[in-house]
Design a protein around this motif. Structure first.
Motif, PDB file in Angstrom:
ATOM      1  N   HIS A   1       0.916  -1.737  -0.148  1.00 22.62           N
ATOM      2  CA  HIS A   1      -0.290   0.169   0.306  1.00 22.62           C
ATOM      3  C   HIS A   1       1.005   1.211   0.343  1.00 22.62           C
ATOM      4  O   HIS A   1       1.675   1.933   0.375  1.00 22.62           O
ATOM      5  N   ARG A   2      -0.001   2.271  -0.950  1.00 19.60           N
ATOM      6  CA  ARG A   2       1.552   3.455  -1.119  1.00 19.60           C
ATOM      7  C   ARG A   2       1.264   4.316  -0.385  1.00 19.60           C
ATOM      8  O   ARG A   2      -0.771   4.438   0.290  1.00 19.60           O
ATOM      9  N   GLY A   3       1.333   5.500  -0.150  1.00 17.58           N
ATOM     10  CA  GLY A   3       0.698   6.519   0.553  1.00 17.58           C
ATOM     11  C   GLY A   3      -0.957   6.979   0.157  1.00 17.58           C
ATOM     12  O   GLY A   3      -1.778   7.911   1.025  1.00 17.58           O
ATOM     13  N   SER A   4      -0.922   7.357  -0.996  1.00 19.35           N
ATOM     14  CA  SER A   4      -2.143   7.454  -1.818  1.00 19.35           C
ATOM     15  C   SER A   4      -3.295   6.779  -1.622  1.00 19.35           C
ATOM     16  O   SER A   4      -4.429   6.896  -2.513  1.00 19.35           O
ATOM     17  N   ASP A   5      -2.927   5.336  -1.546  1.00 17.64           N
ATOM     18  CA  ASP A   5      -4.325   4.318  -1.345  1.00 17.64           C
ATOM     19  C   ASP A   5      -4.858   4.608  -0.183  1.00 17.64           C
ATOM     20  O   ASP A   5      -4.813   3.944   0.895  1.00 17.64           O
TER      21      ASP A   5
ATOM     22  N   SER B   1     -11.562   6.654   4.164  1.00 18.03           N
ATOM     23  CA  SER B   1     -10.590   5.987   4.750  1.00 18.03           C
ATOM     24  C   SER B   1      -8.938   6.615   5.066  1.00 18.03           C
ATOM     25  O   SER B   1      -8.795   7.629   4.296  1.00 18.03           O
ATOM     26  N   SER B   2      -8.426   5.623   5.594  1.00 18.05           N
ATOM     27  CA  SER B   2      -7.497   5.723   6.210  1.00 18.05           C
ATOM     28  C   SER B   2      -6.648   6.139   5.030  1.00 18.05           C
ATOM     29  O   SER B   2      -6.519   5.146   4.329  1.00 18.05           O
ATOM     30  N   GLN B   3      -5.283   7.099   5.589  1.00 14.50           N
ATOM     31  CA  GLN B   3      -4.549   6.641   4.556  1.00 14.50           C
ATOM     32  C   GLN B   3      -3.362   5.985   5.242  1.00 14.50           C
ATOM     33  O   GLN B   3      -2.901   6.018   6.726  1.00 14.50           O
ATOM     34  N   PRO B   4      -2.768   4.983   4.261  1.00 18.18           N
ATOM     35  CA  PRO B   4      -1.685   3.784   4.864  1.00 18.18           C
ATOM     36  C   PRO B   4      -0.091   4.544   5.332  1.00 18.18           C
ATOM     37  O   PRO B   4       0.193   5.961   4.353  1.00 18.18           O
TER      38      PRO B   4
ATOM     39  N   MET C   1       5.928  -2.191   3.603  1.00 19.60           N
ATOM     40  CA  MET C   1       5.030  -0.803   3.828  1.00 19.60           C
ATOM     41  C   MET C   1       3.462  -0.266   3.055  1.00 19.60           C
ATOM     42  O   MET C   1       2.696  -1.341   3.456  1.00 19.60           O
ATOM     43  N   GLY C   2       3.260   0.809   3.908  1.00 22.17           N
ATOM     44  CA  GLY C   2       1.716   0.595   4.432  1.00 22.17           C
ATOM     45  C   GLY C   2       0.816  -0.233   4.826  1.00 22.17           C
ATOM     46  O   GLY C   2       0.232  -0.325   5.327  1.00 22.17           O
TER      47      GLY C   2
END
Length: 217
Positions: free
Chosen positions: A7-11, A49-52, A121-122
């Motif tokens: 998961h990336r930050g923009s996911d 929803s939340s950010q990873p 990640m994430g």
């Protein structure tokens, strides 16, 4: 070469926006028409929803010379030693104040010198977000070809706290906490009055002659 795909930050998986604009009808009764006709109610509701998030070390534990602030920004990550990474008092005040607890710092540990951590990640998720904004306005005729518009706007109508993301660097003593700088402001209200004068040609838009705004947070 191994490429880690997580998961990336923009996911941000779910994003919702609802906008409603309602105009009150023309009522037949004398007082009902004076008091209830011509109002415009505009509602904006947003939720996501939340950010990873990815825990990082903030130091070169692997001794490979790659730091987050270097020419090749490859942040190193810790080991996860507990299955549940949530703070026991998540969402509550923590010490030293002011801060809000989110992630359990004891769920992570430094990897051995010369080794990489096993955190993906994430693997963390920040707080969710929602907000309700509301506007109410009406134009009043004060003379031939002249109107005044009264408008009231409220942002974050419920006056709820909006949390930002927690600190994810283990090199920071506040790791896992949401610092005051990461907390969004609470409700703001705007009262505006605009004087409108009709243009010389009926097909032309009105001219805003005077506008006054009172803003409070």
């Amino acid at each position: 070469m191994y490429v880690e795909c997580r998961h990336r930050g923009s996911d941000v998986r779910h994003v919702g926006n609802v906008t409603l604009v309602i105009n009150t009808p023309t009522f037949t009764g004398d007082w009902a028409r004076r008091l209830g006709t011509g109002w415009m109610l505009a509602t904006v509701f947003r939720a996501n929803s939340s950010q990873p998030l990815t825990p990082t070390l903030g130091s070169d534990r692997a001794l490979n010379g790659f730091l987050a602030a270097g020419a090749q920004p490859i942040p190193q990550r810790p080991n996860q030693v507990l299955d549940n990474t949530e703070a026991p008092n998540r969402g509550q005040d923590c010490s030293p104040a002011p801060c809000v607890a989110w992630t359990n710092p004891t769920a992570y540990a430094l990897p051995n010198v010369g080794a990489f951590g096993d955190v993906g990640m994430g693997s963390l998720r920040g707080p969710t977000f929602w907000q309700w904004d509301q506007a109410v306005s009406r134009q009043f005729s004060i003379a031939a070809g002249q109107q005044i518009e009264i408008r009231v706007e409220a942002f974050n109508v419920t006056d709820s706290l909006r949390l930002g993301n927690p600190i994810v660097s283990l090199s920071d003593a506040r790791f896992g906490r949401i610092a005051p700088a990461m907390v969004a402001p609470e409700s703001c209200n705007l009262l505006s009055a605009t004087f409108l004068e009709a243009a010389a040609r009926p097909s032309s838009p009105p001219i805003a002659a005077i506008e006054r705004n009172d803003f409070a947070c």
